[in-house]
Scaffold this motif. Structure first.
Motif, PDB file in Angstrom:
ATOM      1  N   SER A  88       0.826  -1.213   0.000  1.00  0.00           N
ATOM      2  CA  SER A  88       0.000   0.000   0.000  1.00  0.00           C
ATOM      3  C   SER A  88       0.861   1.264   0.000  1.00  0.00           C
ATOM      4  O   SER A  88       0.495   2.268  -0.604  1.00  0.00           O
ATOM      5  CB  SER A  88      -0.978   0.001   1.175  1.00  0.00           C
ATOM      6  N   VAL A  89       2.024   1.187   0.644  1.00  0.00           N
ATOM      7  CA  VAL A  89       2.938   2.329   0.655  1.00  0.00           C
ATOM      8  C   VAL A  89       3.552   2.513  -0.736  1.00  0.00           C
ATOM      9  O   VAL A  89       3.624   3.631  -1.258  1.00  0.00           O
ATOM     10  CB  VAL A  89       4.037   2.153   1.723  1.00  0.00           C
ATOM     11  N   ALA A  90       3.989   1.418  -1.351  1.00  0.00           N
ATOM     12  CA  ALA A  90       4.577   1.482  -2.696  1.00  0.00           C
ATOM     13  C   ALA A  90       3.577   2.067  -3.689  1.00  0.00           C
ATOM     14  O   ALA A  90       3.922   2.899  -4.531  1.00  0.00           O
ATOM     15  CB  ALA A  90       5.025   0.088  -3.145  1.00  0.00           C
ATOM     16  N   CYS A  91       2.341   1.642  -3.563  1.00  0.00           N
ATOM     17  CA  CYS A  91       1.308   2.158  -4.457  1.00  0.00           C
ATOM     18  C   CYS A  91       1.076   3.650  -4.212  1.00  0.00           C
ATOM     19  O   CYS A  91       0.965   4.427  -5.160  1.00  0.00           O
ATOM     20  CB  CYS A  91       0.023   1.366  -4.260  1.00  0.00           C
ATOM     21  N   ALA A  92       1.035   4.057  -2.952  1.00  0.00           N
ATOM     22  CA  ALA A  92       0.821   5.465  -2.624  1.00  0.00           C
ATOM     23  C   ALA A  92       1.941   6.341  -3.171  1.00  0.00           C
ATOM     24  O   ALA A  92       1.682   7.393  -3.775  1.00  0.00           O
ATOM     25  CB  ALA A  92       0.685   5.646  -1.113  1.00  0.00           C
ATOM     26  N   VAL A  93       3.185   5.910  -2.980  1.00  0.00           N
ATOM     27  CA  VAL A  93       4.324   6.680  -3.493  1.00  0.00           C
ATOM     28  C   VAL A  93       4.212   6.820  -5.015  1.00  0.00           C
ATOM     29  O   VAL A  93       4.386   7.906  -5.570  1.00  0.00           O
ATOM     30  CB  VAL A  93       5.655   5.999  -3.099  1.00  0.00           C
ATOM     31  N   SER A  94       3.908   5.719  -5.693  1.00  0.00           N
ATOM     32  CA  SER A  94       3.814   5.720  -7.156  1.00  0.00           C
ATOM     33  C   SER A  94       2.673   6.599  -7.648  1.00  0.00           C
ATOM     34  O   SER A  94       2.829   7.374  -8.601  1.00  0.00           O
ATOM     35  CB  SER A  94       3.625   4.284  -7.670  1.00  0.00           C
ATOM     36  N   LEU A  95       1.523   6.478  -7.005  1.00  0.00           N
ATOM     37  CA  LEU A  95       0.364   7.259  -7.441  1.00  0.00           C
ATOM     38  C   LEU A  95       0.535   8.750  -7.180  1.00  0.00           C
ATOM     39  O   LEU A  95       0.074   9.576  -7.962  1.00  0.00           O
ATOM     40  CB  LEU A  95      -0.914   6.745  -6.783  1.00  0.00           C
ATOM     41  N   TYR A  96       1.217   9.099  -6.119  1.00  0.00           N
ATOM     42  CA  TYR A  96       1.432  10.523  -5.876  1.00  0.00           C
ATOM     43  C   TYR A  96       2.465  11.121  -6.832  1.00  0.00           C
ATOM     44  O   TYR A  96       2.398  12.307  -7.156  1.00  0.00           O
ATOM     45  CB  TYR A  96       1.751  10.813  -4.404  1.00  0.00           C
ATOM     46  N   GLU A  97       3.373  10.287  -7.340  1.00  0.00           N
ATOM     47  CA  GLU A  97       4.256  10.773  -8.410  1.00  0.00           C
ATOM     48  C   GLU A  97       3.445  10.968  -9.688  1.00  0.00           C
ATOM     49  O   GLU A  97       3.617  11.956 -10.404  1.00  0.00           O
ATOM     50  CB  GLU A  97       5.422   9.809  -8.647  1.00  0.00           C
ATOM     51  N   ALA A  98       2.528  10.042  -9.969  1.00  0.00           N
ATOM     52  CA  ALA A  98       1.639  10.201 -11.126  1.00  0.00           C
ATOM     53  C   ALA A  98       0.787  11.459 -10.963  1.00  0.00           C
ATOM     54  O   ALA A  98       0.619  12.240 -11.903  1.00  0.00           O
ATOM     55  CB  ALA A  98       0.753   8.967 -11.285  1.00  0.00           C
TER      56      ALA A  98
END
Length: 196
Positions: free
Chosen positions: A153-163
């Motif tokens: 969930s953290v990896a996804c959050a980091v990635s989505l906030y870069e998007a």
């Protein structure tokens, strides 16, 4: 529905991003899935693909961690990888997996303003070899610590906030005429009727 509620829902729909999706492969903890959904809602990702080829189909998500985000998202559940990725190919130009490999690119060097689906693997083994074969490439989140992975969930959050950062700079949250049909479908899905 109050006018205030209607305005709020329309404002949220106006910022939904039809060209960005998340795919979760065999993520077994429903609370992790719910946390991902909460982030998706926060950055305007509407479509979440949940692929379960090695674990039973999820019947519900961890409601406390999602803050009921699931009801505002379109969740597509699949048990067949070919079927799932055929649909992803139909909708998105690129598919990228989180995977540590020789050819992996840094998350911050990716163009996330394009039409893209981001694939995240399960809590123990990450993205499987089977799913890697469907991807156009792999990416990593740069880290300098001993442990070389993040919670899903953290990896996804980091990635989505870069998007989100990239798409915001590119004006994608200002609304586009070419996604009107998509947003009208969402209005219908959310029970919002347009006045004639």
């Amino acid at each position: 529905m109050t006018e205030e509620r209607l305005t709020r829902l329309k404002s949220v729909i106006a910022k939904r991003q039809p060209n960005l999706a998340v795919v979760l492969e065999n993520v077994f903890d429903p609370h992790n899935i719910s946390a991902v959904m909460r982030t998706c809602d926060a950055v305007g990702v509407q479509d979440v693909f949940v692929l379960n080829t090695k674990i039973p189909r999820h019947k519900r998500w961890g409601s406390k961690s999602s803050s009921s985000a699931a009801k505002w998202l379109t969740v597509h559940q699949y048990t067949d990888a070919d079927e799932c990725f055929k649909e992803l190919r139909r909708r998105y130009e690129k598919i990228y997996t989180t995977h540590l490999a020789q050819d992996s690119v840094n998350l911050y060097d990716m163009n996330l303003t394009q039409s893209v689906a981001l694939v995240f693997g399960n809590e123990h083994s990450g993205v499987s070899e089977e799913i890697l074969a469907y991807a156009d490439g792999n990416f990593i989140i740069p880290q300098v610590g001993i442990i070389k992975s993040l919670n899903i969930s953290v990896a996804c959050a980091v990635s989505l906030y870069e998007a989100y950062r990239q798409k915001k700079l590119a004006g994608h949250y200002e609304g586009h005429e070419n996604d009107c049909e998509y947003k009208l479908q969402l209005q219908k899905q959310w029970g919002i009727e347009e006045e004639s």
